[in-house]
Structures are given as structure tokens and as C-alpha cells.
Design a protein around this motif. Structure first.
Motif, mmCIF file in Angstrom:
data_model
loop_
_atom_site.group_PDB
_atom_site.id
_atom_site.type_symbol
_atom_site.label_atom_id
_atom_site.label_comp_id
_atom_site.label_asym_id
_atom_site.label_seq_id
_atom_site.Cartn_x
_atom_site.Cartn_y
_atom_site.Cartn_z
ATOM 1 N N GLN A 109 0.897 -1.156 -0.054
ATOM 2 C CA GLN A 109 -0.023 0.025 -0.129
ATOM 3 C C GLN A 109 0.899 1.375 -0.047
ATOM 4 O OE1 GLN A 109 -2.115 1.267 3.595
ATOM 5 N NE2 GLN A 109 -4.164 0.966 2.376
ATOM 6 N N PHE A 110 1.826 1.242 0.791
ATOM 7 C CA PHE A 110 2.863 2.517 0.878
ATOM 8 C C PHE A 110 3.460 2.778 -0.511
ATOM 9 C CE2 PHE A 110 7.147 3.758 0.944
ATOM 10 C CZ PHE A 110 7.125 4.993 1.610
ATOM 11 N N GLU A 111 3.935 1.804 -1.269
ATOM 12 C CA GLU A 111 4.550 1.951 -2.327
ATOM 13 C C GLU A 111 3.587 2.303 -3.470
ATOM 14 O OE1 GLU A 111 7.484 1.731 -3.410
ATOM 15 O OE2 GLU A 111 8.846 1.169 -1.865
ATOM 16 N N ALA A 112 2.300 1.882 -3.540
ATOM 17 C CA ALA A 112 1.321 2.123 -4.508
ATOM 18 C C ALA A 112 0.942 3.630 -4.084
ATOM 19 C CB ALA A 112 0.045 1.079 -4.203
ATOM 20 N N ASN A 113 0.813 4.074 -2.944
ATOM 21 C CA ASN A 113 0.595 5.498 -2.729
ATOM 22 C C ASN A 113 1.552 6.482 -3.266
ATOM 23 O OD1 ASN A 113 -1.599 4.751 -1.353
ATOM 24 N ND2 ASN A 113 -0.819 5.002 0.866
ATOM 25 N N LEU A 114 2.824 5.965 -3.345
ATOM 26 C CA LEU A 114 3.896 6.758 -3.890
ATOM 27 C C LEU A 114 3.697 7.301 -5.348
ATOM 28 C CD1 LEU A 114 7.334 5.600 -2.263
ATOM 29 C CD2 LEU A 114 5.350 7.415 -1.499
ATOM 30 N N GLY A 115 2.788 6.391 -6.037
ATOM 31 C CA GLY A 115 2.370 6.701 -7.535
ATOM 32 C C GLY A 115 1.929 7.840 -7.694
ATOM 33 N N ALA A 116 1.310 8.524 -6.757
ATOM 34 C CA ALA A 116 0.777 9.867 -6.572
ATOM 35 C C ALA A 116 1.480 10.849 -6.924
ATOM 36 C CB ALA A 116 0.271 10.375 -5.246
ATOM 37 N N LEU A 117 2.965 10.852 -7.034
ATOM 38 C CA LEU A 117 3.786 11.805 -7.567
ATOM 39 C C LEU A 117 4.071 11.689 -8.996
ATOM 40 C CD1 LEU A 117 6.736 11.300 -4.970
ATOM 41 C CD2 LEU A 117 5.128 13.066 -4.996
ATOM 42 N N GLU A 118 3.978 10.422 -9.801
ATOM 43 C CA GLU A 118 3.793 10.429 -11.010
ATOM 44 C C GLU A 118 2.664 11.070 -11.670
ATOM 45 O OE1 GLU A 118 4.117 7.208 -14.588
ATOM 46 O OE2 GLU A 118 4.365 6.528 -12.549
ATOM 47 N N LEU A 119 1.659 10.882 -10.888
ATOM 48 C CA LEU A 119 0.333 11.471 -11.338
ATOM 49 C C LEU A 119 0.082 12.859 -11.294
ATOM 50 C CD1 LEU A 119 -2.925 11.415 -12.080
ATOM 51 C CD2 LEU A 119 -3.187 10.978 -9.447
ATOM 52 N N LEU A 120 0.960 13.688 -10.203
ATOM 53 C CA LEU A 120 1.112 14.862 -10.083
ATOM 54 C C LEU A 120 1.844 15.479 -11.116
ATOM 55 C CD1 LEU A 120 0.383 17.434 -8.205
ATOM 56 C CD2 LEU A 120 2.570 16.730 -7.118
ATOM 57 N N GLU A 121 3.149 14.614 -11.566
ATOM 58 C CA GLU A 121 3.717 15.145 -12.532
ATOM 59 C C GLU A 121 3.181 15.363 -14.100
ATOM 60 O OE1 GLU A 121 8.407 14.379 -14.463
ATOM 61 O OE2 GLU A 121 7.397 13.084 -12.627
ATOM 62 N N ARG A 122 2.319 14.326 -14.190
ATOM 63 C CA ARG A 122 1.543 14.235 -15.404
ATOM 64 C C ARG A 122 0.650 14.973 -15.743
ATOM 65 N NH1 ARG A 122 -0.405 9.370 -16.355
ATOM 66 N NH2 ARG A 122 -0.238 8.494 -14.204
ATOM 67 N N HIS A 123 -0.288 14.979 -14.848
ATOM 68 C CA HIS A 123 -1.315 15.921 -14.520
ATOM 69 C C HIS A 123 -1.730 16.641 -13.686
ATOM 70 C CE1 HIS A 123 -2.736 12.817 -17.735
ATOM 71 N NE2 HIS A 123 -2.338 11.847 -16.876
ATOM 72 N N GLY A 124 -0.732 17.520 -13.249
ATOM 73 C CA GLY A 124 -1.122 18.479 -12.035
ATOM 74 C C GLY A 124 -1.730 19.474 -12.153
ATOM 75 N N THR A 125 -1.780 20.093 -13.684
ATOM 76 C CA THR A 125 -2.524 21.220 -13.997
ATOM 77 C C THR A 125 -3.774 20.711 -14.381
ATOM 78 O OG1 THR A 125 -1.985 21.044 -16.221
ATOM 79 C CG2 THR A 125 -0.731 22.433 -14.945
ATOM 80 N N GLU A 126 -4.352 19.468 -14.193
ATOM 81 C CA GLU A 126 -5.709 19.134 -14.826
ATOM 82 C C GLU A 126 -6.306 18.470 -13.517
ATOM 83 O OE1 GLU A 126 -5.580 16.212 -18.083
ATOM 84 O OE2 GLU A 126 -3.367 16.518 -18.269
ATOM 85 N N LEU A 127 -5.718 18.281 -12.534
ATOM 86 C CA LEU A 127 -6.356 17.613 -11.461
ATOM 87 C C LEU A 127 -7.493 18.452 -10.748
ATOM 88 C CD1 LEU A 127 -3.388 15.776 -9.739
ATOM 89 C CD2 LEU A 127 -5.241 14.795 -11.014
ATOM 90 N N ARG A 128 -7.060 19.815 -10.579
ATOM 91 C CA ARG A 128 -8.104 20.275 -9.746
ATOM 92 C C ARG A 128 -9.375 20.613 -10.535
ATOM 93 N NH1 ARG A 128 -5.740 22.521 -5.320
ATOM 94 N NH2 ARG A 128 -7.664 23.986 -4.887
#
Length: 338
Positions: free
Chosen positions: A293-312
Motif C-alpha cells: 500500500q505504501f509503494e502504491a501511494n507513492l505513485g501519486a507523484l507520477e500522477l501529479l507530474e503528468r496531470h498536475g494542472t488538470e487535477l483540480r
């Protein structure tokens, strides 16, 4: 507010980014592991393995408290278990950052010095790196609190501090008083912040503190006790429900899942990445029940890098406490918006 962000490496593995915990606060990893109902969800060996892996990945910030005050008067042992995990992992005190808590429920009867004596001893150390002064409902003697905190800073018990469950007015007053008196001012606010709960961290009262006082945001309860990560009916005790919106949060999960899948991510990754889009966000605290679960959660950083401007924009419709919780209120209250 802009924060400088650096990336370090540990044991040949790229570590998570680090940001300043406020304009003048310490540098911390963008992820930290919380203690409430975390270390008691696994065996001692599993906890030691998780702590070691977290530090190796640069997640060396641990929010640890003695939960035996006010509504937390449950004599939890999660802080003791954390200390055992650190020792089991073979870590030195220099390997990790410890964020402790000072409670206001029984203050000043239970002094900050006495609270630290107990809480640090339970972990097995003589100092924290910073602390959160939190949970008060009602009138607060702000100068007395700031003065008592400053005394502990001078004593070398910790070097920086922040608050949680304070109104923006009280936090602003604390910052002004500390600066005027030459004491260590609060550098951050630990606030409930999630896809659903945004009124306080994104409201104008706290916004002024982030922008004008240089305070940082440490996000907590990003998963709403696991609900926003897919555990719709958590069996363990979870945080308070300001505004009484928890059932609406539960009902919103299918939408959370659809949005996350649209980004090729998990709901947990979406929840974490969102919090880091706040302009003042320094770190977000989360719990984990194991390495996977810990390692999976770190995948949030890749999501932020790829789609940060779109998330909000994608999650705009999930803001459920808008016009329900007053943006300047103590986060421990259910005060409706004006």
C-alpha cells in the motif's frame, strides 16, 4: 507562495521531493506517515520493514503522538509501537524527522513540558524535530501558548512548530505575537484537506496566512479514514466529521473512482496528488497497512507530474464542504459558513 523543491537519493533509490514546511520552516518530504491507527495495524516486524522502506524512499517524516487526551483518551500505544519499529529497523535518530503533538484539551493543567516528557519517552527519544499544537474548541490564551511553546524551543525539545484545529484568527494572532516578542512563530498549519474537505485550507482567512505570513500547509485526513481510497465502511476509529458530510463523501466514491481511472491512477493516488496542488502544500500525511500500500501511494507523484494542472479541474465537483464549514473556523467545529 512558492516553495523550493529538491530531490535527494538514498541507497541508490530516488527519494520523494522535499519542500519547505512554510517559508521559514524545515525542509520535509512531501509525504509523511501518520501514527494514529497506523503502527497498530501490523506486526512489529512489518512495522520495522515499513519504516525502513519509507526512510529509504525519502519518506522520513513521521507524525507521532500520545493519544490519551480529550476525545483521544483511549490510551493508544501506536507511539510506543513506532519506537519499537524504529529500533527494529536499526535507524538512528538522525535518520528520521519526528513531528510530535502538544494537546490543549487539558492545558495548562497538563503542561507542554510534562506532555513532552511522556510522549518522547514513549517513543524512546529525547527530542522532536517539530510539533503540532492542536485541538482546542473555544477561548484560547494565545500569548500563553506561544510563550510556553517558545520555552520548549529554548530547551531544545524541538525547533519548529505548527497548529491544527485552530481558527485562522487564533493562528494569525499567534504568529503576530511571536514575531513581535522575538519568539519562534508557527510555521505551518496541519489541516484536514481532501478531495471533499477544502473550505478551511482554500478559504480566504487561511489563504491570507499562507500568502502574507508565509505559513505552510501540512495536509491530513486525505483519505477520510480510508473512504476516499475505497474502504467505504472503515471499522477503525477515524477523525471528526465537521459539517456532517461523511455520508455524502461515501456516496461520492464512485465518482472518485471514475476520475482516478480516467487518469490511469488509483483513488488513493488521486487523493494524495490533489492535496499537493495547493499553493502552500508542504506535505501530506497518510497511513499505510503495509509495504504494498505504501509503494502504491507513492505513485501519486507520477500522477501529479503528468496531470498536475488538470487535477483540480477534474475534481471540482467533489468539494462537499463548500458552504457547509466556515473557512475561518476551528476545524474541530461544525460551524456553518456565513
Amino acid at each position: 507562495m512558492e516553495f523550493s523543491e529538491t530531490v535527494s537519493r538514498s541507497s541508490g533509490t530516488q527519494a520523494v521531493p522535499r519542500r519547505g514546511l512554510g517559508a521559514h520552516g524545515p525542509e520535509v518530504p512531501v509525504f509523511g506517515l501518520g501514527s494514529w491507527n497506523t503502527w497498530d495495524r501490523m506486526t512489529t516486524d512489518e512495522a520495522a520493514e515499513l519504516v525502513a522502506r519509507a526512510v529509504a524512499r525519502g519518506v522520513n517524516l513521521f507524525d507521532v503522538a500520545h493519544y490519551n487526551f480529550g476525545p483521544h483518551a483511549e490510551n493508544a500505544v501506536t507511539d510506543i509501537l513506532f519506537g519499537e519499529a524504529v529500533r527494529g529497523a536499526g535507524l538512528s535518530r538522525a535518520d528520521y524527522l519526528l513531528c510530535g503533538k502538544l494537546w490543549l484539551w487539558d492545558y495548562p493543567k497538563a503542561s507542554f513540558a510534562e506532555q513532552l516528557d511522556v510522549s518522547l519517552a514513549r517513543v524512546g527519544t529525547d527530542r522532536a524535530d517539530f510539533v503540532v499544537v492542536g485541538d482546542h474548541l473555544g477561548a484560547l490564551d494565545v500569548p500563553a501558548v506561544v510563550t510556553d511553546v517558545a520555552e520548549q524551543v529554548r530547551a531544545g525539545r524541538f525547533t519548529a512548530w505548527g497548529v491544527n484545529n485552530w481558527s485562522a484568527d487564533d493562528l494569525g494572532a499567534a504568529h503576530r505575537f511571536a514575531v513581535a516578542e522575538g519568539m519562534e512563530p508557527p510555521s505551518f498549519a496541519q489541516l484536514k484537506y481532501s478531495l471533499a474537505r477544502r473550505s478551511v485550507p482554500e478559504g480566504e482567512p487561511y489563504g491570507r496566512l499562507f500568502d502574507e505570513a508565509g505559513l505552510g500547509l501540512q495536509a491530513s485526513d486525505a483519505f477520510e479514514g480510508g473512504i476516499l481510497a475505497g474502504k467505504l465502511h472503515p471499522q477503525r476509529k477515524i477523525g471528526a466529521d465537521p459539517g456532517g458530510i461523511r455520508e455524502r463523501i461515501r456516496e461520492s466514491y464512485p465518482q472518485v473512482l471514475r476520475i482516478a481511472e480516467g487518469f490511469g491512477a488509483t483513488p488513493a493516488q488521486l487523493a494524495l496528488a490533489f492535496t499537493l496542488t495547493h499553493r502552500a502544500a508542504a506535505s501530506v500525511l497518510f497511513g499505510a497497512s503495509g509495504l504494498e500500500q505504501f509503494e502504491a501511494n507513492l505513485g501519486a507523484l507520477e500522477l501529479l507530474e503528468r496531470h498536475g494542472t488538470e487535477l483540480r479541474e477534474a475534481v471540482a465537483g467533489l468539494w462537499l464542504d463548500r458552504d457547509v464549514v466556515h473557512p475561518g473556523a476551528s476545524w474541530g467545529t461544525d460551524a456553518p459558513a456565513n
